[in-house]
Design a protein around this motif. Structure first.
Motif, PDB file in Angstrom:
ATOM      1  N   LEU A 100       0.844  -1.195   0.000  1.00  0.00           N
ATOM      2  CA  LEU A 100       0.000   0.000   0.000  1.00  0.00           C
ATOM      3  C   LEU A 100       0.886   1.255   0.000  1.00  0.00           C
ATOM      4  O   LEU A 100       0.692   2.170  -0.802  1.00  0.00           O
ATOM      5  CB  LEU A 100      -0.925  -0.014   1.228  1.00  0.00           C
ATOM      6  CG  LEU A 100      -1.759   1.241   1.469  1.00  0.00           C
ATOM      7  CD1 LEU A 100      -2.687   1.521   0.289  1.00  0.00           C
ATOM      8  CD2 LEU A 100      -2.589   1.100   2.746  1.00  0.00           C
ATOM      9  N   PHE A 101       1.882   1.270   0.866  1.00  0.00           N
ATOM     10  CA  PHE A 101       2.810   2.406   0.904  1.00  0.00           C
ATOM     11  C   PHE A 101       3.488   2.611  -0.458  1.00  0.00           C
ATOM     12  O   PHE A 101       3.620   3.732  -0.938  1.00  0.00           O
ATOM     13  CB  PHE A 101       3.890   2.176   1.969  1.00  0.00           C
ATOM     14  CG  PHE A 101       3.457   2.515   3.357  1.00  0.00           C
ATOM     15  CD1 PHE A 101       2.920   3.762   3.651  1.00  0.00           C
ATOM     16  CD2 PHE A 101       3.602   1.611   4.393  1.00  0.00           C
ATOM     17  CE1 PHE A 101       2.533   4.094   4.938  1.00  0.00           C
ATOM     18  CE2 PHE A 101       3.217   1.925   5.684  1.00  0.00           C
ATOM     19  CZ  PHE A 101       2.677   3.174   5.952  1.00  0.00           C
ATOM     20  N   LYS A 102       3.928   1.513  -1.020  1.00  0.00           N
ATOM     21  CA  LYS A 102       4.620   1.601  -2.313  1.00  0.00           C
ATOM     22  C   LYS A 102       3.713   2.270  -3.354  1.00  0.00           C
ATOM     23  O   LYS A 102       4.128   3.174  -4.081  1.00  0.00           O
ATOM     24  CB  LYS A 102       5.013   0.191  -2.769  1.00  0.00           C
ATOM     25  CG  LYS A 102       5.613   0.098  -4.151  1.00  0.00           C
ATOM     26  CD  LYS A 102       7.014   0.628  -4.179  1.00  0.00           C
ATOM     27  CE  LYS A 102       7.615   0.531  -5.597  1.00  0.00           C
ATOM     28  NZ  LYS A 102       8.965   1.117  -5.638  1.00  0.00           N
ATOM     29  N   LEU A 103       2.461   1.823  -3.406  1.00  0.00           N
ATOM     30  CA  LEU A 103       1.571   2.312  -4.467  1.00  0.00           C
ATOM     31  C   LEU A 103       1.064   3.726  -4.212  1.00  0.00           C
ATOM     32  O   LEU A 103       0.695   4.419  -5.157  1.00  0.00           O
ATOM     33  CB  LEU A 103       0.397   1.343  -4.668  1.00  0.00           C
ATOM     34  CG  LEU A 103       0.790  -0.007  -5.276  1.00  0.00           C
ATOM     35  CD1 LEU A 103      -0.447  -0.891  -5.437  1.00  0.00           C
ATOM     36  CD2 LEU A 103       1.499   0.146  -6.604  1.00  0.00           C
ATOM     37  N   VAL A 104       1.041   4.176  -2.970  1.00  0.00           N
ATOM     38  CA  VAL A 104       0.659   5.578  -2.759  1.00  0.00           C
ATOM     39  C   VAL A 104       1.852   6.498  -2.998  1.00  0.00           C
ATOM     40  O   VAL A 104       1.696   7.709  -3.027  1.00  0.00           O
ATOM     41  CB  VAL A 104      -0.003   5.881  -1.392  1.00  0.00           C
ATOM     42  CG1 VAL A 104      -1.275   5.105  -1.196  1.00  0.00           C
ATOM     43  CG2 VAL A 104       0.957   5.669  -0.255  1.00  0.00           C
ATOM     44  N   GLY A 105       3.037   5.937  -3.143  1.00  0.00           N
ATOM     45  CA  GLY A 105       4.170   6.740  -3.617  1.00  0.00           C
ATOM     46  C   GLY A 105       5.172   7.198  -2.584  1.00  0.00           C
ATOM     47  O   GLY A 105       5.927   8.130  -2.839  1.00  0.00           O
ATOM     48  N   VAL A 106       5.211   6.552  -1.397  1.00  0.00           N
ATOM     49  CA  VAL A 106       6.222   6.989  -0.426  1.00  0.00           C
ATOM     50  C   VAL A 106       7.628   6.690  -0.970  1.00  0.00           C
ATOM     51  O   VAL A 106       7.822   5.768  -1.755  1.00  0.00           O
ATOM     52  CB  VAL A 106       6.045   6.340   0.980  1.00  0.00           C
ATOM     53  CG1 VAL A 106       4.653   6.591   1.539  1.00  0.00           C
ATOM     54  CG2 VAL A 106       6.378   4.862   0.966  1.00  0.00           C
ATOM     55  N   LYS A 107       8.580   7.494  -0.501  1.00  0.00           N
ATOM     56  CA  LYS A 107       9.973   7.342  -0.975  1.00  0.00           C
ATOM     57  C   LYS A 107      10.763   6.397  -0.076  1.00  0.00           C
ATOM     58  O   LYS A 107      11.769   5.837  -0.477  1.00  0.00           O
ATOM     59  CB  LYS A 107      10.697   8.689  -0.967  1.00  0.00           C
ATOM     60  CG  LYS A 107      10.034   9.775  -1.775  1.00  0.00           C
ATOM     61  CD  LYS A 107      10.630   9.843  -3.172  1.00  0.00           C
ATOM     62  CE  LYS A 107      10.009  10.914  -4.018  1.00  0.00           C
ATOM     63  NZ  LYS A 107       8.542  10.750  -4.163  1.00  0.00           N
ATOM     64  N   GLN A 108      10.355   6.308   1.184  1.00  0.00           N
ATOM     65  CA  GLN A 108      11.035   5.432   2.129  1.00  0.00           C
ATOM     66  C   GLN A 108      10.095   5.072   3.257  1.00  0.00           C
ATOM     67  O   GLN A 108       9.078   5.734   3.457  1.00  0.00           O
ATOM     68  CB  GLN A 108      12.290   6.094   2.704  1.00  0.00           C
ATOM     69  CG  GLN A 108      12.043   7.346   3.509  1.00  0.00           C
ATOM     70  CD  GLN A 108      12.483   8.602   2.800  1.00  0.00           C
ATOM     71  OE1 GLN A 108      13.469   8.592   2.098  1.00  0.00           O
ATOM     72  NE2 GLN A 108      11.737   9.673   2.967  1.00  0.00           N
ATOM     73  N   LEU A 109      10.509   4.038   3.960  1.00  0.00           N
ATOM     74  CA  LEU A 109       9.692   3.482   5.022  1.00  0.00           C
ATOM     75  C   LEU A 109      10.493   3.488   6.329  1.00  0.00           C
ATOM     76  O   LEU A 109      11.674   3.121   6.319  1.00  0.00           O
ATOM     77  CB  LEU A 109       9.409   2.033   4.629  1.00  0.00           C
ATOM     78  CG  LEU A 109       8.164   1.324   5.058  1.00  0.00           C
ATOM     79  CD1 LEU A 109       6.925   2.122   4.700  1.00  0.00           C
ATOM     80  CD2 LEU A 109       8.128  -0.044   4.366  1.00  0.00           C
ATOM     81  N   ILE A 110       9.852   3.933   7.413  1.00  0.00           N
ATOM     82  CA  ILE A 110      10.486   3.777   8.729  1.00  0.00           C
ATOM     83  C   ILE A 110       9.654   2.769   9.515  1.00  0.00           C
ATOM     84  O   ILE A 110       8.438   2.931   9.665  1.00  0.00           O
ATOM     85  CB  ILE A 110      10.568   5.104   9.509  1.00  0.00           C
ATOM     86  CG1 ILE A 110      11.362   6.144   8.704  1.00  0.00           C
ATOM     87  CG2 ILE A 110      11.215   4.877  10.873  1.00  0.00           C
ATOM     88  CD1 ILE A 110      11.500   7.500   9.409  1.00  0.00           C
ATOM     89  N   LEU A 111      10.312   1.711   9.970  1.00  0.00           N
ATOM     90  CA  LEU A 111       9.645   0.657  10.744  1.00  0.00           C
ATOM     91  C   LEU A 111      10.177   0.711  12.173  1.00  0.00           C
ATOM     92  O   LEU A 111      11.394   0.852  12.361  1.00  0.00           O
ATOM     93  CB  LEU A 111       9.966  -0.721  10.149  1.00  0.00           C
ATOM     94  CG  LEU A 111       9.767  -0.891   8.642  1.00  0.00           C
ATOM     95  CD1 LEU A 111      10.304  -2.253   8.179  1.00  0.00           C
ATOM     96  CD2 LEU A 111       8.289  -0.770   8.298  1.00  0.00           C
ATOM     97  N   THR A 112       9.303   0.640  13.154  1.00  0.00           N
ATOM     98  CA  THR A 112       9.798   0.589  14.533  1.00  0.00           C
ATOM     99  C   THR A 112       9.230  -0.649  15.218  1.00  0.00           C
ATOM    100  O   THR A 112       8.186  -1.164  14.833  1.00  0.00           O
ATOM    101  CB  THR A 112       9.404   1.841  15.361  1.00  0.00           C
ATOM    102  OG1 THR A 112       8.008   1.805  15.667  1.00  0.00           O
ATOM    103  CG2 THR A 112       9.737   3.131  14.626  1.00  0.00           C
ATOM    104  N   ASN A 113       9.942  -1.104  16.216  1.00  0.00           N
ATOM    105  CA  ASN A 113       9.445  -2.254  16.972  1.00  0.00           C
ATOM    106  C   ASN A 113       9.998  -2.235  18.392  1.00  0.00           C
ATOM    107  O   ASN A 113      10.964  -1.539  18.688  1.00  0.00           O
ATOM    108  CB  ASN A 113       9.818  -3.578  16.274  1.00  0.00           C
ATOM    109  CG  ASN A 113      11.310  -3.768  16.135  1.00  0.00           C
ATOM    110  OD1 ASN A 113      12.053  -3.736  17.119  1.00  0.00           O
ATOM    111  ND2 ASN A 113      11.779  -3.952  14.905  1.00  0.00           N
ATOM    112  N   ALA A 114       9.335  -3.003  19.231  1.00  0.00           N
ATOM    113  CA  ALA A 114       9.858  -3.292  20.562  1.00  0.00           C
ATOM    114  C   ALA A 114      10.595  -4.622  20.446  1.00  0.00           C
ATOM    115  O   ALA A 114      10.139  -5.526  19.743  1.00  0.00           O
ATOM    116  CB  ALA A 114       8.708  -3.417  21.554  1.00  0.00           C
ATOM    117  N   ALA A 115      11.739  -4.732  21.095  1.00  0.00           N
ATOM    118  CA  ALA A 115      12.533  -5.959  20.953  1.00  0.00           C
ATOM    119  C   ALA A 115      13.197  -6.301  22.276  1.00  0.00           C
ATOM    120  O   ALA A 115      13.376  -5.446  23.150  1.00  0.00           O
ATOM    121  CB  ALA A 115      13.585  -5.769  19.868  1.00  0.00           C
ATOM    122  N   GLY A 116      13.578  -7.565  22.399  1.00  0.00           N
ATOM    123  CA  GLY A 116      14.335  -8.011  23.565  1.00  0.00           C
ATOM    124  C   GLY A 116      15.816  -7.941  23.232  1.00  0.00           C
ATOM    125  O   GLY A 116      16.239  -8.361  22.150  1.00  0.00           O
TER     126      GLY A 116
END
Ligand code: HPA
Length: 273
Positions: A100-116
């Protein structure tokens, strides 16, 4: 799941028709890091359940909304509520948000998560910029019929966590109160936390942190050529490191304590993009 490219287009067109502009950066926020979404300015909110072909979020603490707006004057599109395999989705379904992000035209993606934290030099509250991942269990989200419009059947993953974005994130960490590392994230399917033996194995294999998300999204982004910056918040030491059981409360509490500093760091990064 048997989505065609046209189905993906229909999904993206629904969203595009409701946005006042084209977002530059896509954000997918992890558990306990949701409050950032509430601070997006001039928000336009779209409910996941209204988007054709989209998934509905079931995880607690995940809102299930797509939020368009500005952060530091930059246009962002934020997914508040992500999809995990432990909720019961098929791996193939986990490509939807990133496509969905790709097709709406974003240039980059920031992903965040909680991790151990697996690396014993890390501490709860530290941030890890993901430089690579290990995924030895669970299927690939790119399994099944390949949609050539997104990318080739076989694709490279060597620059999946985009070096230029990692460098920028390291620079943005200077002068913040955060301890920021670069490291390797190992994917586990969950929903159970890992066993102490799994964590010892992860460390031997070269993992610095473990978690149950992000990797499927990064792989989908690599397939369609979308640059990714992935940030992990160490909410706890991984299983067996400390002599105490892991709890969701601990994960949420550290997420809450770090939320303001982490949001400020995210803002710096978005401004610098
Ligand atoms: N393991 C897996 N996922 C997690 C953890 C963990 O220790 N902490 C937060 N998310």
């Amino acid at each position: 799941m048997n989505m065609t490219y046209d189905d993906y287009r229909e999904m993206a067109d629904y969203v595009l028709q409701r946005l006042p502009g084209i977002p530059e950066t896509g954000l997918i926020l992890g558990s306990a890091l949701g409050p950032f979404a509430g601070r997006i300015e001039d928000p336009v909110v779209i409910d996941y359940r209204d988007i054709p072909h989209f998934l509905v979020s079931t995880a607690p603490g995940h809102a299930g909304k797509l939020i368009y707006g500005t952060v530091e004057g930059k246009h962002v599109l934020c997914m508040s509520g992500r999809f995990h395999t432990y909720e019961g989705y098929d791996y193939e379904q986990l490509v939807l948000p990133v496509r969905l992000f790709k097709l709406v035209g974003v240039k980059q993606l920031i992903l965040t998560n909680a991790a151990g934290a697996v690396n014993t030099d890390y501490h709860p509250g530290d941030i890890m910029i993901m430089k690579d991942h290990i995924k030895l269990n669970g299927d690939s989200p790119l399994r099944g019929r390949n949609i050539e419009e997104f990318g080739h059947r076989f694709f490279d993953t060597g620059r999946m966590y985009t070096p230029e974005l990692r460098e920028l994130a390291l620079q943005c960490a200077e002068g913040t109160p955060l301890r920021v590392h670069e490291g390797v994230y190992m994917f586990f399917t969950g929903p159970q936390f890992e066993t102490p033996a799994e964590i010892r194995a992860a460390r031997i294999l070269g993992a610095d942190a473990v978690g149950m998300s992000t990797v499927t999204e990064a792989l989908t982004a690599a397939h369609c050529g979308l640059p990714v910056l992935a940030l992990s918040v160490m909410t706890n030491m991984a299983a067996g490191i400390l002599d105490q059981p892991l709890t969701t409360e601990e994960v949420n509490e550290v997420g809450r304590v770090i939320a303001d500093d982490f949001s400020a760091y995210m803002r710096r990064i978005i401004k610098a993009l």
